[in-house]
Design a protein around this motif. Sequence first.
Motif, short mmCIF file in Angstrom:
data_model
loop_
_atom_site.label_atom_id
_atom_site.label_comp_id
_atom_site.label_asym_id
_atom_site.label_seq_id
_atom_site.Cartn_x
_atom_site.Cartn_y
_atom_site.Cartn_z
N UNK A 105 -4.78 -44.55 -6.29
CA UNK A 105 -4.39 -44.05 -7.61
C UNK A 105 -4.86 -44.96 -8.75
N UNK A 108 -8.58 -44.57 -9.21
CA UNK A 108 -8.84 -43.21 -9.70
C UNK A 108 -8.60 -43.16 -11.21
N UNK A 109 -7.56 -43.86 -11.65
CA UNK A 109 -7.24 -43.91 -13.08
C UNK A 109 -8.38 -44.60 -13.85
N UNK A 111 -11.57 -44.72 -12.82
CA UNK A 111 -12.71 -43.81 -12.75
C UNK A 111 -12.60 -42.69 -13.77
N UNK A 112 -11.36 -42.24 -13.96
CA UNK A 112 -11.08 -41.14 -14.87
C UNK A 112 -11.52 -41.46 -16.31
N UNK A 114 -14.06 -43.38 -17.19
CA UNK A 114 -15.45 -43.81 -17.34
C UNK A 114 -16.41 -42.63 -17.40
N UNK A 116 -19.51 -42.63 -16.07
CA UNK A 116 -20.29 -42.48 -14.85
C UNK A 116 -19.54 -41.60 -13.84
N UNK A 117 -20.29 -40.81 -13.03
CA UNK A 117 -19.62 -39.95 -12.04
C UNK A 117 -19.12 -40.77 -10.83
N UNK A 118 -17.81 -40.87 -10.70
CA UNK A 118 -17.22 -41.70 -9.64
C UNK A 118 -16.17 -40.89 -8.89
N UNK A 119 -16.21 -40.96 -7.57
CA UNK A 119 -15.19 -40.32 -6.75
C UNK A 119 -14.48 -41.41 -5.95
N UNK A 120 -13.15 -41.33 -5.90
CA UNK A 120 -12.38 -42.30 -5.12
C UNK A 120 -11.69 -41.57 -3.98
N UNK A 154 -19.38 -43.27 -4.88
CA UNK A 154 -18.20 -42.91 -4.09
C UNK A 154 -17.53 -44.19 -3.59
#
Lengths: 213, 221
Positions: A105, A108-109, A111-112, A114, A116-120, A154
């Motif tokens: 979490x 993820x927060x 990444x949210x 930013x 850039x495309x990021x998956x957690x 990722x």
Amino acid sequence: MVSGSTNGAGDCPREPPAEACRRKESNQWLRRRLLQRQLHDGAALRISALTLRLGLLWHRSPPDGQAMQNCIDELQNELHTVLEELRDIAAKIYPPLLDEAGLGPALREVAHQLEAPITVVASGERFGAAAEGAAYFAVAQYLAALPAGAQPTKVMIRRDNDELMLSVSDINACHAELMDDQIWPLGGTVEMVDVVDGDRPGAATITVRIPCE
Amino acid sequence: MRVALAEDGVLFREGLLMLLRATGHQVVCSASDGDELVALLSTQPADVAILDIRMPPEPDGGLITAERLRAAHPEMGLLFLSHYAESHYLMRILEIGTERIGYRLKEKVGSVDVLTDTLTRIGNGEIVIEPVLAKRLIDRPRADKKNIVAALSARELEVLGLMAEGRSNIGIAGQLYVTPKAVEKHIANIFTKLGLHLDTAARHRRVLAVLTYLRSQRTEV
């Protein structure tokens, strides 16, 4: 220790830190988490309770007490601003969400926020304050530096026996050393596997392992 | 309104009890942890249960307590209080329910207006979301939706913000001093621009659509 097939970062593998160093480093993280909790349970809670007392004062003000009520509103807003500043400090010491909900979490927060495309992808397991703290700051720092048009990244988090195992895809190999600086004092290692893609020289998948509780 | 309260911080609990009583609410029971509150509420009714998110049973007893209360008393409103306005918790709260439910920062309910507005809206079946969090979601939506949100007009952004707070059309109209008809028009425009389907009949689903839009993760594989 950085190891792997990419030249550069992995040329001089470091010795693992002595047990005493690891313990000291681990205690630093525990202390940081404690400070963050102290801010929350102490000062922050008292200030929140003050806003309730002010609310009571507002309610008891005389019917023609508009000026006083406005003044109380302003004081309450000011206390909210003070709390926001305390929250900001607490997050820099040790993110409360990391403490309460864990690495998945919390990252993820990040990444949210930013470009850039990021998956957690995370299992929800917990790994202890030290491993989670070191991993969080190492990865968050890397993610924050990604340009908006970066390749999709990722981040995968899971437990492998008594280690926190975290992999980051499509990372540029030169970042491995930066991560290693943060991970190594806890006895962690950083391993790289090159991405076989002629278009993206230097791209690799990094796997971080940190001993955990 | 009949209110129940669970909060482990004595100072905050006592302060909130005083404020609730002073503003005309009937406090039916209060507890220092979730389990105690569930037990107390098994024998006495309440309209709204106010829950600290971070309290025993650790680590986020407020959420577990809320799940149990919603199962046992589906009509009871739930108000979560937290020291943090996190979208992570908002998403977990929305999993518990999207009606008669609210999430506010602790220091914000110190305002009598906010406390009254929050409890009234929850009592009316609405969803109440901390404006600090709603604003953050609108100001910083997911990166891939930034341009679409940025293309909304200033007025549409205001309406979107109030929708993200969970406000009804009439509520939004009241806040902006316009007619509900004008609000409907703005909402229709917003939904078209965001590419969302408009279902005015179900307000809570509309809120959910907006929040999910602003917050949702990219598809996870």
